[in-house]
Design an enzyme around this catalytic site. Structure first.
Site, PDB file in Angstrom:
ATOM      1  N   HIS A 132     -10.784  14.902   4.384  1.00  0.00           N
ATOM      2  CA  HIS A 132      -9.486  15.558   4.603  1.00  0.00           C
ATOM      3  C   HIS A 132      -9.332  16.647   3.536  1.00  0.00           C
ATOM      4  O   HIS A 132      -9.861  16.502   2.418  1.00  0.00           O
ATOM      5  CB  HIS A 132      -8.402  14.485   4.434  1.00  0.00           C
ATOM      6  N   ASP A 209     -10.766   7.491  -1.075  1.00  0.00           N
ATOM      7  CA  ASP A 209      -9.556   7.899  -0.361  1.00  0.00           C
ATOM      8  C   ASP A 209      -9.318   6.861   0.735  1.00  0.00           C
ATOM      9  O   ASP A 209      -9.991   6.849   1.757  1.00  0.00           O
ATOM     10  CB  ASP A 209      -9.781   9.300   0.229  1.00  0.00           C
ATOM     11  N   GLN A 212      -6.722   6.230   5.331  1.00  0.00           N
ATOM     12  CA  GLN A 212      -6.851   5.704   6.691  1.00  0.00           C
ATOM     13  C   GLN A 212      -7.290   4.242   6.709  1.00  0.00           C
ATOM     14  O   GLN A 212      -6.839   3.481   7.566  1.00  0.00           O
ATOM     15  CB  GLN A 212      -7.862   6.550   7.498  1.00  0.00           C
ATOM     16  N   LYS A 235       1.454   5.784   6.048  1.00  0.00           N
ATOM     17  CA  LYS A 235       0.402   5.420   7.020  1.00  0.00           C
ATOM     18  C   LYS A 235       0.240   3.907   7.128  1.00  0.00           C
ATOM     19  O   LYS A 235      -0.473   3.418   8.002  1.00  0.00           O
ATOM     20  CB  LYS A 235      -0.927   6.072   6.627  1.00  0.00           C
ATOM     21  N   CYS A 373      -6.496  18.678   9.425  1.00  0.00           N
ATOM     22  CA  CYS A 373      -6.805  18.895   7.993  1.00  0.00           C
ATOM     23  C   CYS A 373      -8.251  18.561   7.658  1.00  0.00           C
ATOM     24  O   CYS A 373      -8.543  18.061   6.554  1.00  0.00           O
ATOM     25  CB  CYS A 373      -5.848  18.102   7.089  1.00  0.00           C
TER      26      CYS A 373
END
Ligand code: PMP
Length: 415
Positions: A132, A209, A212, A235, A373
């Protein structure tokens, strides 16, 4: 695939799960809302909505400062939320969980503080081609500032990391590997439990990261052995405006402060100022108290689910959606790893994704269209972007049917 919807329903009672999410009962453009933009942001359960309501009705006060009852209550709730977050990501040390605005701010924080202190001219930062922008641009800004270089792990045609390229990339000049656990555009789950030890044996600091991954399955920082993990509250069914940076305490405490101001200081004088240890060190000013408390409620909600049943249910949604979408003439899916979460990106011959998204919206169906993104990723596939349907544990097989029907209708009108 022959679907046994009855046995699926016995395992995961989606109707009662949906009852926890009031927004899902809405009509949009005269149709029942079919919300398939969960990778962008998830919907909020009553447990979160009511917690926010209760906080503002009965507990609102500034934290860490007041001797009065409300301030102490709000402080207790804020710190309890930090403890919930710590449990959620598998660390025994809640002080190592820093509240930020979102995953983006958490990465920027690491780049600005740890990065400035540890990355210099000639050093290298490794990211992947599926990142991203939030996990690319902060490193570009840092690299430009200090004279470092960014190297990129390639992505294969089915949308997996090219692991054969990894050992050659992890040279002794590499100071940081910053990698998404799950790709927001492809859905691919990267084998971080394999990659992290490889990087660590070479003395490389690793940031994961988790924006998600945390939305789909438990992520345990102690088991992973990474140095930093970031994710966003919105999220994982929590509020917007709140996110988390987790780091190894010794790393965090050695980092220079990020923003200066109230709460992060030990003593201030015009002769010099000293700073507190974590977590306050990185939480200057009045934080998003309600957001943190709402995030605490969200992760408690997720932790109370039957994860095995949730996994099986999301796998079924993904399998069914993939099969049904693939059967549409001219539709191509990008991201075909066997290890992926319930995210399906696709393009259709002769149909612009933005037009498709607009047509689907007229049927009450919310999908994402565009580059999500991840411009470098789509450039690698020769695309500007895609349509993306991303499913959460409250979506249904009937919603997949509605999506497919609406796509076919749009295809006839647009194609
Ligand atoms: N990383 C990934 C993989 C993401 O999917 C996102 C959000 N789309 C981010 C980082 C940034 O999250 P936020 O906008 O909440 O900071």
């Amino acid at each position: 695939m022959i679907l046994d919807r009855a046995s699926l329903a016995a395992q995961w009672d989606v109707a009662s799960v949906r009852a926890d999410f009031p927004i899902l009962g809405q009509q949009v453009n005269g149709h029942p809302l079919v919300y398939l933009d969960n990778a962008a942001t998830a919907q909020k359960p009553l447990a979160v909505i009511e917690r926010l309501d209760a906080y503002y009705r009965t507990e609102n006060a500034n934290i860490h400062r007041g001797v009065h009852a409300l301030s102490q209550e709000a402080t207790g709730a804020y710190e309890a939320a930090r403890a919930s977050v710590a449990k959620f990501i598998g660390t025994p040390e809640s002080r190592s969980c820093i509240f930020t605005r979102n995953a983006t701010e958490a990465i920027n924080l690491v780049a600005a503080t740890w990065g400035s202190a540890n990355i210099g001219a000639g050093d290298e930062i490794v990211v992947s081609h599926m990142e991203h922008h939030a996990n690319i641009v902060p490193w570009q800004l840092l690299a430009d500032r200090v004279g470092a270089t960014i190297k990129v792990i390639p992505v294969t045609d089915i949308g997996e990391l090219d692991l054969d390229a990894l050992p050659g990339l992890l040279t002794e000049r590499v100071k940081l590997l910053s990698l998404c656990h799950v790709s927001n555009s492809l859905g691919t789950i990267n084998p971080v439990e394999q990659i992290i030890p490889l990087a660590k044996t070479k003395g490389i600091t690793v940031l994961i990261d988790g924006a998600q991954s945390t939305a789909h399955f438990p992520v345990n920082v102690s088991a992973l052995g990474c140095d930093f993990l970031v994710f966003s509250g919105h999220k994982v069914c929590g509020p917007t405006g709140i996110g988390v940076l987790w780091g190894k305490p010794e790393l965090l405490n050695a980092m220079p402060p990020y923003q200066g101001g109230g709460d992060m200081i030990d003593r201030v004088s015009f002769d010099g100022t000293t700073y507190r240890q974590i977590p306050e060190r990185f939480e200057a000013g009045t934080p998003h108290i309600a957001g943190a408390i709402g995030l605490g409620a969200a992760v408690e909600y997720l932790m109370a689910r039957d994860q095995a049943a949730l996994d099986a249910y999301e796998r079924e949604l993904l399998g069914y959606a993939t099969e049904q979408l693939k059967a549409i003439k001219g539709l191509k899916i990008y991201g075909e790893s066997a290890h992926k979460v319930s995210v399906v990106s696709f393009v259709i011959d002769g149909v612009h994704p933005a037009d498709l998204g607009t047509m689907l919206d007229m049927d009450g169906i919310a999908i994402r269209t565009g580059h999500h993104c991840t411009m470098p990723l789509w450039a690698r596939f020769g695309l500007e972007g895609s349509a993306r349907a991303s499913f959460a544990f409250y979506n249904t097989l009937e919603e997949v049917d509605a999506l497919v029907k609406s796509i076919k209708k749009a295809q006839m009108m647009l194609g």
